[in-house]
Scaffold this active site. Structure first.
Site, PDB file in Angstrom:
ATOM      1  N   GLU A 252      43.815  42.566  42.983  1.00  0.00           N
ATOM      2  CA  GLU A 252      44.143  43.218  41.718  1.00  0.00           C
ATOM      3  C   GLU A 252      43.509  44.612  41.648  1.00  0.00           C
ATOM      4  O   GLU A 252      44.126  45.564  41.153  1.00  0.00           O
ATOM      5  CB  GLU A 252      43.656  42.369  40.550  1.00  0.00           C
ATOM      6  CG  GLU A 252      44.424  41.058  40.368  1.00  0.00           C
ATOM      7  CD  GLU A 252      44.025  40.351  39.093  1.00  0.00           C
ATOM      8  OE1 GLU A 252      44.667  40.615  38.051  1.00  0.00           O
ATOM      9  OE2 GLU A 252      43.074  39.544  39.120  1.00  0.00           O
TER      10      GLU A 252
ATOM     11  N   GLU B 209      44.543  32.325  42.904  1.00  0.00           N
ATOM     12  CA  GLU B 209      44.030  31.849  41.626  1.00  0.00           C
ATOM     13  C   GLU B 209      44.603  30.505  41.188  1.00  0.00           C
ATOM     14  O   GLU B 209      43.886  29.682  40.614  1.00  0.00           O
ATOM     15  CB  GLU B 209      44.299  32.883  40.521  1.00  0.00           C
ATOM     16  CG  GLU B 209      43.363  34.073  40.524  1.00  0.00           C
ATOM     17  CD  GLU B 209      43.886  35.226  41.357  1.00  0.00           C
ATOM     18  OE1 GLU B 209      43.442  36.362  41.137  1.00  0.00           O
ATOM     19  OE2 GLU B 209      44.738  34.985  42.243  1.00  0.00           O
TER      20      GLU B 209
END
Length: 264
Positions: free
Chosen positions: A111, A131
């Site tokens: 990210e 995730e």
């Protein structure tokens, strides 16, 4: 400081993630340090290009799982917003930013790389969004940025499958701008930096402002991340992850300890 800033005479700022012992995993203190480092860069008139790199040969192992095992809903949302604000400030800088990806860029680390304008990777680096396997959603703006960078199909695949891909494959999928043999990575970064420095600064700022208006926005990311972080199943998965890591470290330490009675 876990994130440091240095600027060379050409106006190239190096934003260094300096927590090598933890593979530059982003705990909350490090995210705050990143936010502050970006703020330092934002007020400098001499910076023309920003390079983001991890110390110790790894870009960033992602969010520090210890911060996400058992936060309250409010804390999880606050931590999500903190990362979004820090990464958003990096993306909003009026100068181009380049992530130099080597080793790994996982979860929050990917990210962070996606918050940069360009990403230059070692071909043997590893990238991904694991995730969901830990019971969480990406919470720092990575999902929408991945859609912008590589398209909805690639975003679906990486997020839903959790597959870790090589830097070379990431270049094929447009997740990174380019990938190079590790020995040639610094040369590629230098060539790209030189091209970026050749652009007219006002034109660069206006181009970034214009492109920012075209960005995809996925609302509610922090709220969803806060919700999933508080699920019992999510907490168990993250605790299991930490337990496995601790067991692996203990086993490694035991295997490397000198045997009693062995001559030194």
């Amino acid at each position: 400081m876990p994130v440091t800033v240095s600027v060379d005479p050409d106006g190239v700022a190096l934003l260094l993630l300096d927590r090598a012992a933890k593979r530059n995993a982003l705990d909350i203190a490090m995210v705050e340090s990143l936010r502050d480092a970006v703020a330092q860069i934002a007020v400098r008139d001499d910076v023309r290009v920003v390079l983001v790199r991890g110390a110790g040969g790894t870009f960033c192992a992602g969010a520090d799982i210890a911060d996400w095992v058992s936060p309250s809903h409010d804390v999880a949302e606050r931590n999500s917003r903190l990362g979004q604000d820090a990464f958003g400030a990096l993306a909003a800088l009026p100068v181009p930013s380049v992530a130099i990806i080597e080793g790994g860029a996982y979860g929050g680390g990917l990210e962070l790389a996606l918050a940069c304008d360009l990403r230059i990777a070692a071909a043997d680096a590893t990238l991904g969004l694991p995730e969901l396997g830990l019971g969480n959603l990406p919470s720092w703006g990575g999902t929408s940025r991945l859609v912008d960078v590589a398209g909805l199909g690639v975003a679906r695949h990486l997020l839903l499958s959790g597959e870790l891909i090589s830097g070379a494959r990431a270049a094929e999928l447009l997740v990174v701008t380019s990938a190079h043999p590790a020995a040639e990575l610094d040369v590629a970064v230098k060539e790209t930096t030189t091209r970026l420095l050749g652009a007219e600064p006002t034109a660069v700022r206006l181009a970034k402002e214009f492109l920012a208006g075209a960005r995809t926005t996925l609302t509610g990311e922090d709220a969803l991340a806060g919700y999933t972080a508080c699920l019992d199943s999510s907490r168990r998965r993250k605790q299991d992850f930490l337990d496995r890591k601790a067991a692996a470290r203990a086993a490694k330490a035991a295997s490397t300890s000198p045997t009693e009675g062995t001559a030194s």
